[in-house]
Design a protein around this motif. Structure first.
Motif, short mmCIF file in Angstrom:
data_model
loop_
_atom_site.label_atom_id
_atom_site.label_comp_id
_atom_site.label_asym_id
_atom_site.label_seq_id
_atom_site.Cartn_x
_atom_site.Cartn_y
_atom_site.Cartn_z
N ILE A 122 12.84 15.75 24.26
CA ILE A 122 14.04 15.93 23.06
C ILE A 122 14.72 14.91 23.34
O ILE A 122 15.63 14.17 24.15
CB ILE A 122 14.93 17.48 23.53
CG1 ILE A 122 14.58 18.45 23.38
CG2 ILE A 122 16.07 17.30 22.40
CD1 ILE A 122 15.28 19.98 23.59
N SER A 123 14.92 14.03 21.96
CA SER A 123 15.90 12.43 22.03
C SER A 123 16.67 12.98 21.34
O SER A 123 16.82 13.64 19.87
CB SER A 123 14.39 11.30 21.53
OG SER A 123 13.78 11.07 22.27
N ARG A 124 18.13 12.25 21.58
CA ARG A 124 19.15 12.13 21.13
C ARG A 124 19.78 11.30 20.83
O ARG A 124 19.53 10.23 21.66
CB ARG A 124 20.44 13.57 21.98
CG ARG A 124 21.79 14.03 21.31
CD ARG A 124 22.45 12.76 20.60
NE ARG A 124 23.40 12.51 22.39
CZ ARG A 124 24.56 11.86 22.55
NH1 ARG A 124 25.33 11.34 21.24
NH2 ARG A 124 25.34 11.97 22.96
N ALA A 125 19.66 11.23 19.12
CA ALA A 125 20.70 9.52 19.06
C ALA A 125 22.16 9.31 19.15
O ALA A 125 22.31 10.69 19.15
CB ALA A 125 19.39 9.70 17.71
N GLU A 126 22.12 8.13 18.97
CA GLU A 126 23.97 7.87 18.54
C GLU A 126 23.51 7.70 17.67
O GLU A 126 22.84 7.91 16.50
CB GLU A 126 24.39 6.21 19.17
CG GLU A 126 24.41 6.69 20.97
CD GLU A 126 26.06 7.97 21.23
OE1 GLU A 126 26.16 8.35 20.04
OE2 GLU A 126 26.12 6.92 22.82
N PRO A 127 25.13 8.14 15.89
CA PRO A 127 26.06 8.67 17.46
C PRO A 127 26.73 10.59 17.28
O PRO A 127 25.42 10.90 16.93
CB PRO A 127 27.62 8.14 16.57
CG PRO A 127 27.19 8.45 14.90
CD PRO A 127 25.63 6.92 15.08
N SER A 128 27.08 10.87 18.00
CA SER A 128 27.52 12.28 17.39
C SER A 128 27.78 12.69 16.04
O SER A 128 27.66 12.08 15.29
CB SER A 128 28.28 12.71 18.73
OG SER A 128 29.90 11.96 17.66
N TYR A 129 27.21 13.42 16.09
CA TYR A 129 26.99 14.00 14.88
C TYR A 129 27.54 15.67 14.29
O TYR A 129 26.82 16.33 13.65
CB TYR A 129 25.76 14.11 13.90
CG TYR A 129 25.19 14.51 15.12
CD1 TYR A 129 23.67 15.57 15.03
CD2 TYR A 129 24.05 13.48 15.98
CE1 TYR A 129 22.21 15.81 15.65
CE2 TYR A 129 23.19 13.91 16.45
CZ TYR A 129 22.25 15.24 16.24
OH TYR A 129 20.45 15.40 17.64
#
Length: 313
Positions: A122-129
């Motif tokens: 699982i890839s989590r990108a910036e920024p928080s959303y």
């Protein structure tokens, strides 16, 4: 062997395993910020924050599930139901949660089930959303939730939201939980919807429920991992409000099927307090029979009529 050591071993052996029949439905990470709605006004301050890692599979497909973060945290995910593995970490504020679980690649490994040893990413990108909007029931809906007639449909009304980038999906969930935290109603729908109907008979009379509203901004992607599954990274805002159902008949304040002296004692106590906002008033202010926010002479007239009938229809 530590969870991290087990995870390294699992990654090393995953490519050599031969999966059998089974299914992983989805695997995900969630950043959750919780709010409590205690009045007709929308909440403004969070009460709790948590990070959750989860994998949901056909029972028997997964025997052991291990979760790893970009900071090389590795833990076993407990199986809390058949095929349902989950772990949660609590935080006092969102910043602490983001520091402990930063952007990057998260891994979920499985073994000891019919799917064999495999790893999903699982890839989590910036920024928080997180969305800007805080979930809230409308003022009129909140007031109606203080005395719901469970024998007829109840329309829950709430605000809507828009998910910011990089989210590719925005979903609202409405769940109703009973006093034992069993889910008795759950639906999910587009974030542009602002109402949902809880059908008559879903709730029992004279009970206290928790109505939970989720605003979920998520990156949800099809995955080739686990033979074809779905990975989810989500930022949710969650608001809880109490919902009270009225008794089977007006005046039956203890829900025993009769309007008698036992109910009169409860009514008299509420009558002395008068204002439904008094902290000493029973939850949901059940003695406010005309739902005007006070237990007064107008309610007494209604109560006397029911008292004379004695038996609930």
């Amino acid at each position: 062997m530590s969870a991290f050591a087990k995870f390294v071993t699992l990654v090393a052996t995953a490519s050599a395993s031969t999966p059998a029949l089974g299914a992983v439905y989805f695997y995900d990470i969630f950043y959750l910020t919780y709010y409590d709605q205690t009045s007709a006004s929308a909440p403004t301050e969070y009460s709790y924050n948590s990070f959750t890692a989860r994998i949901t599979a056909e029972p028997g497909s997964v025997g052991v599930a291990i979760f790893s973060s970009p900071l090389e945290l590795a833990v076993d995910l407990p199986e809390i139901g058949p095929g349902y593995f989950l772990e949660e970490w609590g935080f006092s504020d969102p910043a602490s949660m983001l520091e402990a679980f930063p952007s990057g690649d998260y891994l979920v490994g499985i073994s000891d089930g019919t799917l064999g040893s495999q790893v999903g990413e699982i890839s989590r990108a910036e920024p928080s959303y997180w969305c800007e909007e805080i979930p809230a029931f409308t003022g009129s809906c909140f007031d109606a939730m203080q005395s719901v007639d469970s024998s007829i449909d109840f329309n829950a009304e709430f605000n809507t939201f828009a998910a910011p980038a990089p989210a590719n999906l925005s979903v609202t969930f409405l769940s109703i939980l009973d006093s034992s935290f069993t889910v008795v109603f759950n639906e999910f729908f587009p974030s542009t919807d602002s109402t949902r109907t809880i059908p008559a008979g879903t709730l029992l009379p004279g009970q206290t429920y928790r109505a939970v509203l989720f605003f979920s901004s998520r990156v949800e992607l099809p995955s080739i991992d686990f033979g074809g599954s779905t990975s989810i990274a989500a930022f949710d805002r969650v608001t809880t409000a109490l919902l009270y159902t009225r008794g089977a008949c007006l005046g039956d304040l203890n829900n025993d099927g009769f309007v008698d002296d036992a109910d009169f004692v409860l009514f008299a106590s509420a009558y002395n307090l008068l204002d439904c906002t008094d902290p000493s008033m029973a939850p949901g202010c059940p003695a406010d029979l005309n739902r005007d926010g006070f237990v007064d002479d107008s309610d007494f007239v209604i109560f006397v009529g029911a008292y004379n009938e004695l038996v609930c229809p």
